[in-house]
Design a protein around this motif. Structure first.
Motif, PDB file in Angstrom:
ATOM      1  N   ALA A 412      27.508 -18.121  36.675  1.00  0.00           N
ATOM      2  CA  ALA A 412      28.162 -17.242  37.421  1.00  0.00           C
ATOM      3  C   ALA A 412      28.549 -16.093  36.545  1.00  0.00           C
ATOM      4  N   LEU A 413      29.056 -16.235  35.680  1.00  0.00           N
ATOM      5  CA  LEU A 413      29.766 -14.947  34.942  1.00  0.00           C
ATOM      6  C   LEU A 413      28.641 -14.242  34.232  1.00  0.00           C
ATOM      7  N   PHE A 414      27.460 -14.943  34.023  1.00  0.00           N
ATOM      8  CA  PHE A 414      26.465 -14.276  33.156  1.00  0.00           C
ATOM      9  C   PHE A 414      25.843 -13.494  34.368  1.00  0.00           C
ATOM     10  N   LEU A 415      25.740 -13.865  35.430  1.00  0.00           N
ATOM     11  CA  LEU A 415      24.883 -13.200  36.647  1.00  0.00           C
ATOM     12  C   LEU A 415      25.781 -12.062  37.154  1.00  0.00           C
ATOM     13  N   CYS A 416      27.180 -11.939  37.046  1.00  0.00           N
ATOM     14  CA  CYS A 416      28.142 -11.076  37.372  1.00  0.00           C
ATOM     15  C   CYS A 416      28.644 -10.283  36.265  1.00  0.00           C
ATOM     16  N   ASP A 417      27.688 -10.159  35.032  1.00  0.00           N
ATOM     17  CA  ASP A 417      27.995  -9.406  33.865  1.00  0.00           C
ATOM     18  C   ASP A 417      29.470  -9.731  33.418  1.00  0.00           C
ATOM     19  N   GLY A 418      29.941 -10.964  33.464  1.00  0.00           N
ATOM     20  CA  GLY A 418      31.408 -11.361  32.948  1.00  0.00           C
ATOM     21  C   GLY A 418      32.403 -10.986  33.876  1.00  0.00           C
ATOM     22  N   LYS A 419      32.241 -10.413  34.998  1.00  0.00           N
ATOM     23  CA  LYS A 419      33.430  -9.915  36.019  1.00  0.00           C
ATOM     24  C   LYS A 419      33.755 -11.134  36.542  1.00  0.00           C
ATOM     25  N   VAL A 420      35.170 -11.381  36.719  1.00  0.00           N
ATOM     26  CA  VAL A 420      35.708 -12.449  37.254  1.00  0.00           C
ATOM     27  C   VAL A 420      36.117 -12.393  38.874  1.00  0.00           C
ATOM     28  N   SER A 421      36.804 -11.304  39.023  1.00  0.00           N
ATOM     29  CA  SER A 421      37.394 -10.973  40.412  1.00  0.00           C
ATOM     30  C   SER A 421      37.032  -9.810  41.048  1.00  0.00           C
ATOM     31  N   GLY A 422      36.956  -9.517  42.312  1.00  0.00           N
ATOM     32  CA  GLY A 422      36.750  -8.198  42.926  1.00  0.00           C
ATOM     33  C   GLY A 422      35.057  -8.472  43.422  1.00  0.00           C
ATOM     34  N   SER A 423      34.815  -7.433  44.115  1.00  0.00           N
ATOM     35  CA  SER A 423      33.528  -7.283  44.762  1.00  0.00           C
ATOM     36  C   SER A 423      32.488  -7.407  43.611  1.00  0.00           C
ATOM     37  N   GLY A 424      31.498  -8.498  43.679  1.00  0.00           N
ATOM     38  CA  GLY A 424      30.405  -8.868  42.786  1.00  0.00           C
ATOM     39  C   GLY A 424      30.698  -9.618  41.808  1.00  0.00           C
ATOM     40  N   GLY A 425      32.260 -10.005  41.720  1.00  0.00           N
ATOM     41  CA  GLY A 425      32.495 -11.084  40.695  1.00  0.00           C
ATOM     42  C   GLY A 425      32.343 -12.333  40.773  1.00  0.00           C
ATOM     43  N   ALA A 426      32.351 -13.171  39.785  1.00  0.00           N
ATOM     44  CA  ALA A 426      32.042 -14.514  39.849  1.00  0.00           C
ATOM     45  C   ALA A 426      32.846 -15.393  40.774  1.00  0.00           C
ATOM     46  N   ALA A 427      34.158 -15.111  41.178  1.00  0.00           N
ATOM     47  CA  ALA A 427      34.984 -15.681  42.029  1.00  0.00           C
ATOM     48  C   ALA A 427      34.150 -15.693  43.430  1.00  0.00           C
ATOM     49  N   GLU A 428      33.657 -14.216  43.815  1.00  0.00           N
ATOM     50  CA  GLU A 428      33.129 -14.259  45.064  1.00  0.00           C
ATOM     51  C   GLU A 428      31.603 -15.016  44.926  1.00  0.00           C
ATOM     52  N   LEU A 429      30.952 -14.915  43.907  1.00  0.00           N
ATOM     53  CA  LEU A 429      29.732 -15.640  44.050  1.00  0.00           C
ATOM     54  C   LEU A 429      30.009 -17.312  44.228  1.00  0.00           C
ATOM     55  N   LEU A 430      30.960 -17.691  43.411  1.00  0.00           N
ATOM     56  CA  LEU A 430      31.280 -19.201  43.513  1.00  0.00           C
ATOM     57  C   LEU A 430      31.995 -19.508  44.929  1.00  0.00           C
ATOM     58  N   LYS A 431      32.455 -18.625  45.559  1.00  0.00           N
ATOM     59  CA  LYS A 431      33.402 -18.714  46.802  1.00  0.00           C
ATOM     60  C   LYS A 431      34.555 -19.312  46.627  1.00  0.00           C
ATOM     61  N   MET A 432      35.485 -18.886  45.649  1.00  0.00           N
ATOM     62  CA  MET A 432      36.627 -19.443  45.371  1.00  0.00           C
ATOM     63  C   MET A 432      37.582 -18.482  44.816  1.00  0.00           C
ATOM     64  N   GLN A 433      39.058 -18.650  45.300  1.00  0.00           N
ATOM     65  CA  GLN A 433      39.828 -17.448  44.926  1.00  0.00           C
ATOM     66  C   GLN A 433      39.801 -17.188  43.245  1.00  0.00           C
ATOM     67  N   PRO A 434      40.033 -15.975  43.094  1.00  0.00           N
ATOM     68  CA  PRO A 434      40.029 -15.324  41.841  1.00  0.00           C
ATOM     69  C   PRO A 434      41.013 -16.172  40.783  1.00  0.00           C
ATOM     70  N   GLN A 435      42.027 -16.445  41.080  1.00  0.00           N
ATOM     71  CA  GLN A 435      43.380 -17.140  40.442  1.00  0.00           C
ATOM     72  C   GLN A 435      42.776 -18.752  40.171  1.00  0.00           C
ATOM     73  N   THR A 436      42.098 -19.277  41.185  1.00  0.00           N
ATOM     74  CA  THR A 436      41.723 -20.538  41.063  1.00  0.00           C
ATOM     75  C   THR A 436      40.665 -20.386  39.721  1.00  0.00           C
ATOM     76  N   LEU A 437      39.663 -19.604  39.641  1.00  0.00           N
ATOM     77  CA  LEU A 437      38.697 -19.415  38.848  1.00  0.00           C
ATOM     78  C   LEU A 437      39.303 -19.417  37.511  1.00  0.00           C
ATOM     79  N   TYR A 438      40.285 -18.322  37.420  1.00  0.00           N
ATOM     80  CA  TYR A 438      40.958 -18.047  36.056  1.00  0.00           C
ATOM     81  C   TYR A 438      41.520 -19.375  35.521  1.00  0.00           C
ATOM     82  N   SER A 439      42.339 -20.262  36.480  1.00  0.00           N
ATOM     83  CA  SER A 439      42.589 -21.537  35.888  1.00  0.00           C
ATOM     84  C   SER A 439      41.657 -22.300  35.162  1.00  0.00           C
ATOM     85  N   LYS A 440      40.519 -22.488  36.149  1.00  0.00           N
ATOM     86  CA  LYS A 440      39.628 -23.231  35.599  1.00  0.00           C
ATOM     87  C   LYS A 440      39.034 -22.723  34.219  1.00  0.00           C
TER      88      LYS A 440
END
Length: 451
Positions: A412-440
Motif C-alpha cells: 500500500a505504501l508503495f502504491l501511494c509513493d510512501g504517503k501514509v495519511s491524507g488524500s491518496g495515502g496508504a491509510a485511505e487505500l487500506l480504509k483505516m485511520q492514519p493513527q492506526t496505520l502508524y501504530s501498525k
C-alpha cells in the motif's frame, strides 16, 4: 403532454404551495389528497405519473403504508416530510422512494429533485437514452475513456452539474472521485467561485468543528485569532467533502444542521452566518452498511444521497487502460523532459492483464515511475506484481499473519509513493485511520522514514 402529479399532503397551505410551484414548472396537478383513502380514489380515477407523498396523514394509515401500495402499482413517488427521526427514516428507506425532501424547501429544490427522480426512474426501467452518449474516447476535465461505464458517469455529470442539488460520489480509492467533483464544479453556475476540498479522514476529531465552521478569537486555548472555516471559504462556490463516511456521529449532526438551515455559526461565536454552498461528498465506504451498523446517520445519508454517482473500478473498465496510460505517458514525459512517445504492445498487454487494486492512481504512479526509469523512447515492459497469492511464498511455505500484514502495508505504501495519511495515502487505500496505520507500522518495524 404535461406530466400528472398527485399531492398527498394533509396541511392545506403546504399542499397549495406545492401545487403553485409545480404548475409554474409546467406540471399538471391532478389533485390534493389529505388521506390514504382520498389518494387511492384519485389514483384509480386519474392515474398520475408521480406522487408527492407526506408521511403523516389524516386517518389511521400513513404515507409509508400508501408507499407500499404504490410500489405494487409501479407508480413512482417522492417523500416530502418534516419528520426525520431515525425510526421513520428506516421505514422510509425500506419502501425505496425516488427521492426524499425535508420541509421546508425551495421551489428550485423541488424541481431539481423531480428531474433527478425522473432520471433515476428511467434508468431503472432501462429507458434512459444512450444516444446522447458519445461512442468515442472522451476527455472531460481529465476524465478519460470510452467504456460504457465511464460514459454513464460523464452523462450523469452533465445532468447534475447545472443543478444545485447535493451529489454523492461513490467508489474505491483511486477511482477518481475528486476529479469528478472538480468536473461537477467546473460545469456548474458556481464555477467562477472556489471549490474547497476537505478530506474528512484527515481532520483531527477535536478540531473538526473549527475546521469546517471556523472559530472566533479566544474560542478555546490556542485560538489566538479569528479562523474562517471551510464552509465560509466555499460560500457561493462548492465544498467537496471527501471520505464523508469518516466523520464521527457528533460532527454528522452539526453537518446535517448546516445542510438543512444553510447557515453556520463559528465556534465561540453567537452570530449566525448565512451560506450558499453546493455540496459534493464522496466515500469509498458503503454508507448503507454504515447506517445499518449505526456509524452514519440515515437522515444525513438522505440529505447527501440526492444524486449518487458510482465510479467503476479500473478492473471494470479495462478498455480505457490504453487511453489512460498514454495520457499519463504524455504528462510525465513532458514534466520530466524525456523523449518517450510510446508503450510497446507487450507492455500494453501487461497493463490490461493486471487487476489494478489501486485503480487509476496505481496506474498513474506506475507510468510515472517507468517514465523516470526509461532509457529508450518506448516503455517496453512494466514491472508489475506477479504473485497472485501473496500468502504462499515460492518455496510453498505459508507466510505468518504478521508477515502478510507487513507485506500488505508495504504494498500500500508503495502504491501511494510512501504517503501514509491524507488524500491518496496508504491509510485511505487500506480504509483505516492514519493513527492506526502508524501504530501498525511501528509494531511491524516498517520505518517511518518510508513516509
Amino acid at each position: 403532454m404535461k406530466e400528472k402529479i398527485l399531492i398527498v399532503e394533509d396541511e392545506f397551505i403546504v399542499a397549495n404551495d406545492l401545487k403553485i410551484m409545480l404548475q409554474k414548472a409546467d406540471y399538471q396537478v391532478i389533485g390534493i389528497a389529505s388521506s390514504v383513502v382520498q389518494a387511492r380514489k384519485l389514483i384509480e380515477d386519474k392515474r398520475p405519473d408521480w406522487i408527492l407523498l407526506d408521511i403523516m396523514l389524516k386517518g389511521t394509515l400513513t404515507g409509508i403504508d400508501l408507499a407500499w401500495e404504490l410500489r405494487e402499482m409501479q407508480l413512482p413517488f417522492l417523500y416530502i416530510s418534516a419528520n426525520t427521526n431515525q425510526t421513520t427514516l428506516e421505514a422510509v428507506k425500506a419502501t425505496h422512494p425516488y427521492g426524499f425532501m425535508v420541509k421546508p424547501f425551495r421551489e428550485r429544490d423541488l424541481i431539481v429533485m423531480l428531474d433527478i427522480a425522473k432520471y433515476r426512474f428511467n434508468e431503472e426501467k432501462g429507458t434512459l437514452s444512450k444516444q446522447t452518449i458519445d461512442t468515442e474516447i472522451q476527455e472531460i476535465d481529465g476524465i478519460i475513456g470510452g467504456s460504457p461505464l465511464l460514459k454513464e458517469v460523464i452523462e450523469k455529470i452533465k445532468i447534475v452539474a447545472p443543478a444545485e442539488t447535493s451529489v454523492l460520489i461513490l467508489g474505491e480509492s483511486g477511482t477518481g472521485k475528486e476529479r469528478v467533483a472538480h468536473s461537477i464544479h467546473e460545469h456548474s453556475k458556481h464555477k467562477s467561485k472556489p471549490i474547497v476540498v476537505v478530506n474528512c479522514a484527515a481532520l483531527p476529531h477535536s478540531l473538526i468543528e473549527s475546521e469546517l465552521f471556523g472559530h472566533e478569537k479566544g474560542a478555546f486555548t490556542g485560538a489566538n485569532s479569528l479562523r474562517i472555516g471551510k464552509f465560509e471559504q466555499a460560500n457561493d462556490g462548492t465544498i467537496f467533502l471527501d471520505e464523508i463516511g469518516e466523520l464521527p456521529l457528533d460532527s454528522q449532526v452539526k453537518l446535517l444542521r448546516v445542510l438543512q438551515e444553510k447557515e453556520i455559526q463559528r465556534l465561540g461565536g453567537n452570530k449566525t452566518i448565512k451560506i450558499n454552498v453546493r455540496i459534493v461528498a464522496a466515500t469509498n465506504r458503503c454508507l448503507e452498511k454504515e447506517v445499518a451498523e449505526g456509524r452514519f446517520r440515515l437522515d444525513l445519508y438522505y440529505r447527501l444521497n440526492v444524486f449518487p454517482i458510482q465510479l467503476p473500478t479500473l478492473k471494470e473498465r479495462k478498455e480505457d487502460i490504453e487511453a489512460l496510460a498514454n495520457h499519463f505517458l504524455r504528462k510525465y514525459a513532458a514534466s520530466s523532459r524525456k523523449n518517450i512517445n510510446g508503450i510497446s504492445p507487450l507492455a500494453l498487454e501487461q497493463l490490461t492483464g493486471y487487476d489494478w487494486p489501486g485503480n487509476i492512481r496505481e496506474l498513474e504512479h506506475l507510468i510515472e515511475r517507468h517514465v523516470l526509469l526509461a532509457k529508450t523512447n518506448e516503455i517496453e515492459k512494466f514491472d508489475l506484481p506477479s504473485n497472485p497469492n501473496p500468502s504462499v511464498q515460492h518455496t510453498g511455505k505459508m507466510k505468518s499473519m504478521e508477515e502478510m500484514e507487513k507485506e500488505h502495508i508495504m504494498n500500500a505504501l508503495f502504491l501511494c509513493d510512501g504517503k501514509v495519511s491524507g488524500s491518496g495515502g496508504a491509510a485511505e487505500l487500506l480504509k483505516m485511520q492514519p493513527q492506526t496505520l502508524y501504530s501498525k507500522m511501528k509494531k511491524l518495524g516498517i520505518k517511518q522514514g518510508y513516509n
